[in-house]
Design a protein around this motif. Sequence first.
Motif, PDB file in Angstrom:
ATOM      1  N   LEU A   1       8.512 -12.568   7.081  1.00 28.43           N
ATOM      2  CA  LEU A   1       8.892 -13.496   6.018  1.00 28.43           C
ATOM      3  C   LEU A   1       8.548 -12.959   4.630  1.00 28.43           C
ATOM      4  N   ALA A   2       7.556 -12.074   4.549  1.00 28.19           N
ATOM      5  CA  ALA A   2       7.156 -11.499   3.262  1.00 28.19           C
ATOM      6  C   ALA A   2       8.004 -10.301   2.875  1.00 28.19           C
ATOM      7  N   ALA A   3       8.583  -9.628   3.846  1.00 35.57           N
ATOM      8  CA  ALA A   3       9.273  -8.362   3.599  1.00 35.57           C
ATOM      9  C   ALA A   3      10.455  -8.438   2.632  1.00 35.57           C
ATOM     10  N   PRO A   4      11.235  -9.543   2.578  1.00 36.72           N
ATOM     11  CA  PRO A   4      12.392  -9.562   1.679  1.00 36.72           C
ATOM     12  C   PRO A   4      12.050  -9.288   0.215  1.00 36.72           C
ATOM     13  N   ALA A   5      10.846  -9.645  -0.210  1.00 39.48           N
ATOM     14  CA  ALA A   5      10.474  -9.404  -1.605  1.00 39.48           C
ATOM     15  C   ALA A   5      10.390  -7.920  -1.923  1.00 39.48           C
ATOM     16  N   TYR A   6      10.158  -7.114  -0.912  1.00 33.58           N
ATOM     17  CA  TYR A   6       9.955  -5.679  -1.123  1.00 33.58           C
ATOM     18  C   TYR A   6      11.197  -4.848  -0.819  1.00 33.58           C
ATOM     19  N   GLU A   7      12.245  -5.504  -0.339  1.00 32.75           N
ATOM     20  CA  GLU A   7      13.436  -4.761   0.057  1.00 32.75           C
ATOM     21  C   GLU A   7      14.041  -4.001  -1.118  1.00 32.75           C
ATOM     22  N   VAL A   8      13.937  -4.556  -2.318  1.00 26.21           N
ATOM     23  CA  VAL A   8      14.487  -3.891  -3.489  1.00 26.21           C
ATOM     24  C   VAL A   8      13.826  -2.534  -3.735  1.00 26.21           C
ATOM     25  N   LEU A   9      12.593  -2.366  -3.275  1.00 22.15           N
ATOM     26  CA  LEU A   9      11.882  -1.097  -3.456  1.00 22.15           C
ATOM     27  C   LEU A   9      12.244  -0.074  -2.390  1.00 22.15           C
ATOM     28  N   GLY A  10      12.656  -0.549  -1.229  1.00 21.80           N
ATOM     29  CA  GLY A  10      12.924   0.367  -0.129  1.00 21.80           C
ATOM     30  C   GLY A  10      11.639   0.981   0.398  1.00 21.80           C
ATOM     31  N   VAL A  11      11.783   1.820   1.400  1.00 20.39           N
ATOM     32  CA  VAL A  11      10.616   2.471   2.003  1.00 20.39           C
ATOM     33  C   VAL A  11       9.915   3.356   0.985  1.00 20.39           C
ATOM     34  N   ASP A  12      10.685   4.159   0.256  1.00 24.54           N
ATOM     35  CA  ASP A  12      10.071   5.086  -0.704  1.00 24.54           C
ATOM     36  C   ASP A  12       9.317   4.342  -1.795  1.00 24.54           C
ATOM     37  N   GLY A  13       9.893   3.258  -2.312  1.00 28.53           N
ATOM     38  CA  GLY A  13       9.239   2.503  -3.365  1.00 28.53           C
ATOM     39  C   GLY A  13       7.974   1.832  -2.887  1.00 28.53           C
ATOM     40  N   CYS A  14       8.018   1.283  -1.669  1.00 24.18           N
ATOM     41  CA  CYS A  14       6.820   0.652  -1.109  1.00 24.18           C
ATOM     42  C   CYS A  14       5.709   1.664  -0.906  1.00 24.18           C
ATOM     43  N   GLN A  15       6.079   2.819  -0.401  1.00 25.18           N
ATOM     44  CA  GLN A  15       5.077   3.852  -0.172  1.00 25.18           C
ATOM     45  C   GLN A  15       4.519   4.394  -1.483  1.00 25.18           C
ATOM     46  N   ARG A  16       5.362   4.485  -2.493  1.00 23.62           N
ATOM     47  CA  ARG A  16       4.885   4.927  -3.801  1.00 23.62           C
ATOM     48  C   ARG A  16       3.947   3.889  -4.409  1.00 23.62           C
ATOM     49  N   LEU A  17       4.293   2.625  -4.287  1.00 25.92           N
ATOM     50  CA  LEU A  17       3.413   1.574  -4.789  1.00 25.92           C
ATOM     51  C   LEU A  17       2.064   1.627  -4.085  1.00 25.92           C
ATOM     52  N   ALA A  18       2.084   1.777  -2.785  1.00 27.48           N
ATOM     53  CA  ALA A  18       0.831   1.863  -2.028  1.00 27.48           C
ATOM     54  C   ALA A  18      -0.001   3.054  -2.482  1.00 27.48           C
ATOM     55  N   GLU A  19       0.669   4.164  -2.725  1.00 24.02           N
ATOM     56  CA  GLU A  19      -0.028   5.370  -3.175  1.00 24.02           C
ATOM     57  C   GLU A  19      -0.681   5.158  -4.544  1.00 24.02           C
ATOM     58  N   LEU A  20       0.009   4.460  -5.422  1.00 25.94           N
ATOM     59  CA  LEU A  20      -0.501   4.247  -6.780  1.00 25.94           C
ATOM     60  C   LEU A  20      -1.668   3.273  -6.824  1.00 25.94           C
ATOM     61  N   VAL A  21      -1.600   2.211  -6.030  1.00 22.66           N
ATOM     62  CA  VAL A  21      -2.633   1.168  -6.135  1.00 22.66           C
ATOM     63  C   VAL A  21      -3.841   1.435  -5.242  1.00 22.66           C
ATOM     64  N   ARG A  22      -3.689   2.291  -4.248  1.00 22.01           N
ATOM     65  CA  ARG A  22      -4.802   2.523  -3.317  1.00 22.01           C
ATOM     66  C   ARG A  22      -6.091   2.914  -4.038  1.00 22.01           C
ATOM     67  N   PRO A  23      -6.088   3.925  -4.912  1.00 27.05           N
ATOM     68  CA  PRO A  23      -7.355   4.293  -5.565  1.00 27.05           C
ATOM     69  C   PRO A  23      -7.884   3.212  -6.503  1.00 27.05           C
ATOM     70  N   LEU A  24      -7.003   2.441  -7.106  1.00 22.85           N
ATOM     71  CA  LEU A  24      -7.446   1.358  -7.984  1.00 22.85           C
ATOM     72  C   LEU A  24      -8.174   0.291  -7.179  1.00 22.85           C
ATOM     73  N   SER A  25      -7.565  -0.141  -6.098  1.00 22.91           N
ATOM     74  CA  SER A  25      -8.185  -1.163  -5.262  1.00 22.91           C
ATOM     75  C   SER A  25      -9.475  -0.657  -4.637  1.00 22.91           C
ATOM     76  N   ARG A  26      -9.454   0.602  -4.216  1.00 20.27           N
ATOM     77  CA  ARG A  26     -10.656   1.171  -3.593  1.00 20.27           C
ATOM     78  C   ARG A  26     -11.825   1.161  -4.566  1.00 20.27           C
TER      79      ARG A  26
END
Length: 300
Positions: free
Chosen positions: A258-283
């Motif tokens: 149910l949450a996934a539709p919000a991220y569809e606009v980013l696609g797999v590459d965009g989601c993975q890039r977002l995860a890569e960018l925020v991981r060190p910040l959150s950590r």
Amino acid sequence: MTTLDPVTAPAPATTTLDPTVAREAWRLAEPLHAMVYFAPEANERFEALGISPRAGYFASRGGAFGPVGPGPVTASFYNFHPRLVARYLPAVWELTDPAAVIQARLDAASAALTRGLGTETLRSDQVTEAATLIRRAAESAPAHLSGRPLYAAHTDLAWPEEPHLVLWHGQTLLREFRGDGHVAALLFAGLSGLESMVLHTASGEADERFLRTSRGWSQDEWTAAADSLRARGLLADDGLTDEGHTLRAHIEAHTDRLAAPAYEVLGVDGCQRLAELVRPLSRTLVKAGFLAGALPARSN
């Protein structure tokens, strides 16, 4: 008439994006939002308005609905005892107004992120790019607005200008989008907010005393809910039964879908890039103790 089994019935297929990819992007960005609920900066700003930190929580998150009473907040937050919510709403609106308390939360988020990550990081290309991606996702989600009251209310709030606050606000929207879907999954499974917390703590992933007291439930009410879950074959004296584990797994899978539709606009590459960018910040925030005592995000 066919009866749907809440354990096995699938969530609607509303996206072609792998829900696990979207979940990872949300999970790694979530500390950037959730830290505000534990930051002293928030308590200071709520107290400056003449309200307690607990009142500030209900008012700043529920204030997106306007100066409401306890009903909409109890319904959409889902796992707080109605009497606890009613202790603060609508009384808080005699001391402040939604715009002031929402701005106080935003100011607190800015101050806490600055303290935790530093001005140089917040002005970096990394944060600007992450903010751009998360805003794209958050602004695409109104296409799936139906049945998501907290997300819908937050979409009426103005976007801030600074990239780090765009990032924070965007994650706030996506958090509420996911949370509304999680509530739908719990309702479909036939679990009240209290019962869902009892199952959550029985899994070993959360502290019972913290959840029970912070959400305003008595020991007798908690025990009664546990007895009800035992009668359904979901809970045993030593924790979740196999049926309980299965139900929880299906609820999480339905929530992810149910949450996934919000991220569809980013696609797999965009989601993975977002995860890569925020991981060190959150950590960085987590290691610095910004989420000390936090529960997994929107675990109802």
